[in-house]
Design a protein around this motif. Structure first.
Motif, PDB file in Angstrom:
ATOM      1  N   ALA A 114       0.835  -1.198   0.000  1.00 20.20           N
ATOM      2  CA  ALA A 114       0.000   0.000   0.000  1.00 20.20           C
ATOM      3  C   ALA A 114       0.871   1.250   0.000  1.00 20.20           C
ATOM      4  N   TYR A 115       0.273   2.345  -0.477  1.00 22.07           N
ATOM      5  CA  TYR A 115       0.894   3.669  -0.420  1.00 22.07           C
ATOM      6  C   TYR A 115       0.094   4.543   0.540  1.00 22.07           C
ATOM      7  N   ALA A 116       0.743   5.572   1.086  1.00 22.07           N
ATOM      8  CA  ALA A 116       0.043   6.561   1.902  1.00 22.07           C
ATOM      9  C   ALA A 116       0.770   7.894   1.800  1.00 22.07           C
ATOM     10  N   GLN A 117       0.006   8.977   1.865  1.00 26.60           N
ATOM     11  CA  GLN A 117       0.603  10.315   1.880  1.00 26.60           C
ATOM     12  C   GLN A 117       0.074  11.071   3.083  1.00 26.60           C
ATOM     13  N   ASN A 118       0.987  11.743   3.790  1.00 26.87           N
ATOM     14  CA  ASN A 118       0.607  12.557   4.933  1.00 26.87           C
ATOM     15  C   ASN A 118      -0.094  13.830   4.498  1.00 26.87           C
ATOM     16  N   ASP A 119      -0.836  14.398   5.434  1.00 25.14           N
ATOM     17  CA  ASP A 119      -1.515  15.675   5.194  1.00 25.14           C
ATOM     18  C   ASP A 119      -0.496  16.716   4.735  1.00 25.14           C
ATOM     19  N   LYS A 120      -0.838  17.464   3.698  1.00 18.36           N
ATOM     20  CA  LYS A 120       0.098  18.442   3.149  1.00 18.36           C
ATOM     21  C   LYS A 120       0.205  19.700   4.006  1.00 18.36           C
ATOM     22  N   ASN A 121      -0.853  20.040   4.724  1.00 23.12           N
ATOM     23  CA  ASN A 121      -0.858  21.253   5.543  1.00 23.12           C
ATOM     24  C   ASN A 121      -0.066  21.029   6.828  1.00 23.12           C
ATOM     25  N   ILE A 122       0.878  21.890   7.114  1.00 19.59           N
ATOM     26  CA  ILE A 122       1.773  21.698   8.256  1.00 19.59           C
ATOM     27  C   ILE A 122       1.011  21.679   9.575  1.00 19.59           C
ATOM     28  N   GLU A 123       0.094  22.632   9.769  1.00 16.62           N
ATOM     29  CA  GLU A 123      -0.631  22.715  11.023  1.00 16.62           C
ATOM     30  C   GLU A 123      -1.528  21.490  11.232  1.00 16.62           C
ATOM     31  N   SER A 124      -2.202  21.069  10.171  1.00 18.31           N
ATOM     32  CA  SER A 124      -3.057  19.893  10.255  1.00 18.31           C
ATOM     33  C   SER A 124      -2.236  18.638  10.526  1.00 18.31           C
ATOM     34  N   TYR A 125      -1.090  18.540   9.851  1.00 18.21           N
ATOM     35  CA  TYR A 125      -0.189  17.398  10.073  1.00 18.21           C
ATOM     36  C   TYR A 125       0.222  17.319  11.538  1.00 18.21           C
ATOM     37  N   LYS A 126       0.675  18.440  12.084  1.00 17.03           N
ATOM     38  CA  LYS A 126       1.152  18.441  13.470  1.00 17.03           C
ATOM     39  C   LYS A 126       0.027  18.105  14.449  1.00 17.03           C
ATOM     40  N   ALA A 127      -1.173  18.605  14.187  1.00 12.94           N
ATOM     41  CA  ALA A 127      -2.305  18.334  15.068  1.00 12.94           C
ATOM     42  C   ALA A 127      -2.662  16.851  15.071  1.00 12.94           C
ATOM     43  N   GLN A 128      -2.668  16.231  13.890  1.00 13.30           N
ATOM     44  CA  GLN A 128      -2.999  14.809  13.795  1.00 13.30           C
ATOM     45  C   GLN A 128      -1.918  13.934  14.417  1.00 13.30           C
ATOM     46  N   ILE A 129      -0.673  14.316  14.231  1.00 13.26           N
ATOM     47  CA  ILE A 129       0.420  13.563  14.852  1.00 13.26           C
ATOM     48  C   ILE A 129       0.302  13.635  16.367  1.00 13.26           C
ATOM     49  N   ASN A 130      -0.014  14.806  16.872  1.00 12.61           N
ATOM     50  CA  ASN A 130      -0.160  14.979  18.319  1.00 12.61           C
ATOM     51  C   ASN A 130      -1.302  14.139  18.876  1.00 12.61           C
ATOM     52  N   ASP A 131      -2.396  14.014  18.091  1.00 14.14           N
ATOM     53  CA  ASP A 131      -3.574  13.274  18.563  1.00 14.14           C
ATOM     54  C   ASP A 131      -3.483  11.771  18.304  1.00 14.14           C
ATOM     55  N   PHE A 132      -2.953  11.403  17.136  1.00 13.44           N
ATOM     56  CA  PHE A 132      -3.023   9.996  16.721  1.00 13.44           C
ATOM     57  C   PHE A 132      -1.659   9.345  16.429  1.00 13.44           C
ATOM     58  N   GLY A 133      -0.632  10.158  16.224  1.00 15.26           N
ATOM     59  CA  GLY A 133       0.676   9.619  15.859  1.00 15.26           C
ATOM     60  C   GLY A 133       0.822   9.372  14.372  1.00 15.26           C
ATOM     61  N   ILE A 134      -0.270   9.471  13.620  1.00  9.63           N
ATOM     62  CA  ILE A 134      -0.288   9.273  12.171  1.00  9.63           C
ATOM     63  C   ILE A 134      -1.129  10.385  11.562  1.00  9.63           C
ATOM     64  N   ALA A 135      -0.742  10.840  10.369  1.00 10.55           N
ATOM     65  CA  ALA A 135      -1.451  11.965   9.742  1.00 10.55           C
ATOM     66  C   ALA A 135      -1.734  11.701   8.267  1.00 10.55           C
ATOM     67  N   ILE A 136      -2.236  10.511   7.962  1.00  8.24           N
ATOM     68  CA  ILE A 136      -2.462  10.124   6.569  1.00  8.24           C
ATOM     69  C   ILE A 136      -3.643  10.893   5.978  1.00  8.24           C
TER      70      ILE A 136
END
Length: 453
Positions: free
Chosen positions: A336-358
């Motif tokens: 499988a492939y996956a791409q992280n959220d392109k927006n920096i703020e959204s990426y950081k928020a998801q990482i903080n909440d879930f550890g993953i920001a796909i």
């Protein structure tokens, strides 16, 4: 009857994927959920992690100024306070993957890309990489590399990264002509590039790459020749000679110089001239846009048919697990492939909440796996074998295209396989599209690919 090269360029200079993946990102099915992704990562780690290891791509998106030709995901700022919270997010993301692995990963490679990785201080990079390396086992043949901007890659950067195991640096040169540099807002004098190259060699880096681009505004055969004459004085181990991708609808800054761009025939002449000079300088063509000296491991892998390709380009590493850390980064775990959220703020928020920001992904079908294998072999080795079942399964439209390419002198094929001739290498992206069933199924849609030639 074979057509002239000029007529073939005119015919085939159409938008086409670069095939750093198959399916290419705009054609992903987006059928991947976070729970599915963690299971695929775990499966790949169990299947390939012990033998092939894990390769990391770390996206560092910040730049102090905008290069107007650039198509990368970046954020322009001079505020270096952004470094710490972003590094903290990278560390949290790596912690999440460590949980998924349920074991100590072996590292086959690390690549720092951007943006401008050397926007980050040497201390920030040391903090991030130090944590990653503390929780991993580095393989004997691991390759660590980073993209450096000649203007801000300091001796401290180079020494710090060298001490952490980095041995390859890639400098984004693009062009040495002052007018071209001014127009694309990428001013870096030759003396600065010379200093950055010499310091890297003095410290002990064993592989230096220059990125060059043809098709930029105000370029001519004379400026291309002058750029390569300057490159010859520094003799990097590898050279990537890319076609400029003009997509002003996506990257609005590119509109600022549209009137100064070369036409298609001029652009192709720049490539041919550069390729001719590179050959005279002792470089060998490795694959699409890439050249190296004979002593370079890429050339050795090419001659031994051991070349591989992933989202970072050509590599000698066979690792089937490429994990992307950071906003917009792409991961490939074979299944499988996956791409992280392109927006920096959204990426950081998801990482903080879930550890993953796909943000999106794609689960590979059996047909996808077979097609990817074929396309990667063509892009890496210019030839591929296929069995009778595959050949018999080719549709009439595919065979018609292959017969057309063969008549034009671009390739040879039969029931056992396909081989792209030297004349066909410039058209390799077009040839690969023949087997791109996902694109053919949605050919009425537009995906914003750059032109192939």
């Amino acid at each position: 009857m074979q057509n002239s090269k000029a007529s073939l360029i005119e015919k085939y200079n159409i938008p086409a994927p670069r095939y750093t993946s198959y399916p290419t990102v705009p054609l992903w099915a987006n059928d991947l959920k976070q729970q599915n992704w963690t299971s695929f990562v775990k499966q790949a780690f169990d299947d390939f992690g012990e033998k092939e290891g894990v390769t990391l791509y770390i996206h560092l998106p910040y730049c102090e100024s905008l290069c107007t030709y650039c198509g990368c995901n970046k954020r322009i700022t001079k505020n270096h306070k952004v470094e710490t919270p972003y590094i903290e997010s990278i560390i949290l993301e790596w912690k999440k993957y460590l949980e998924i692995f349920e074991g100590i990963p072996k590292l086959a490679g690390i690549h720092l890309g951007g943006g401008t990785p050397t926007f980050f201080s040497a201390d920030s990079l040391k903090e991030m990489l130090g944590f990653i390396l503390k929780h991993a086992q580095v393989m004997d043949n691991a390759e660590f590399s980073f993209e450096g901007h000649p203007n801000n890659t300091t001796r401290e950067h180079l020494q710090t990264l060298y001490d952490l195991g980095f041995r390859r640096v890639s400098y984004g040169i693009q062009d040495f002509d002052p007018l071209v540099q001014k127009t694309i807002h990428r001013i870096q004098p030759f003396e600065r590039v010379k200093e950055a190259t010499e310091v890297a060699r003095e410290i002990g880096y064993t592989s230096i790459n220059f990125d060059l681009i043809y098709g930029l505004p105000h370029q001519s055969l004379e400026t291309i020749t002058d750029t390569f004459e300057k490159v010859s004085l520094l003799k990097p181990d590898r050279i990537a000679y890319y076609s400029y991708a003009h997509l002003p609808s996506v990257f609005k800054a590119q509109r600022s110089f549209e009137e100064f761009l070369p036409n298609e025939q001029q652009k192709r002449s720049f490539y041919e001239k550069g390729k001719e000079i590179l050959s005279e300088m002792g470089y060998f063509e490795i694959g699409m846009d890439h050249f190296s000296l004979e002593k370079d491991p890429l050339y050795q892998a090419k001659t031994q048919r051991g070349l591989h390709r992933n989202f970072m380009g050509y590599t000698t590493s066979p690792s089937k697990i490429l994990l992307g850390l950071g906003n917009s980064s792409i991961s490939d775990v074979y299944y499988a492939y996956a791409q992280n959220d392109k927006n920096i703020e959204s990426y950081k928020a998801q990482i903080n909440d879930f550890g993953i920001a796909i943000q999106k992904g794609h689960i590979m079908s059996e047909e996808d796996l077979q097609t990817r294998d074929l396309i990667l072999k063509l892009i890496c080795n210019h030839k591929a074998d296929w069995n009778a079942e595959f050949y018999q399964g080719l549709e009439a439209k595919h065979l018609s295209k292959l017969r057309q390419f063969q008549a034009e002198g671009l390739l040879e094929y039969d029931g056992k396989g396909i081989k792209i001739k030297a004349e066909g290498i410039p058209f390799i992206r077009i040839i690969c599209m023949t087997f791109d069933k996902r694109m053919q199924a949605k050919e009425e849609m537009q995906y914003g690919f750059s032109k192939a030639i």
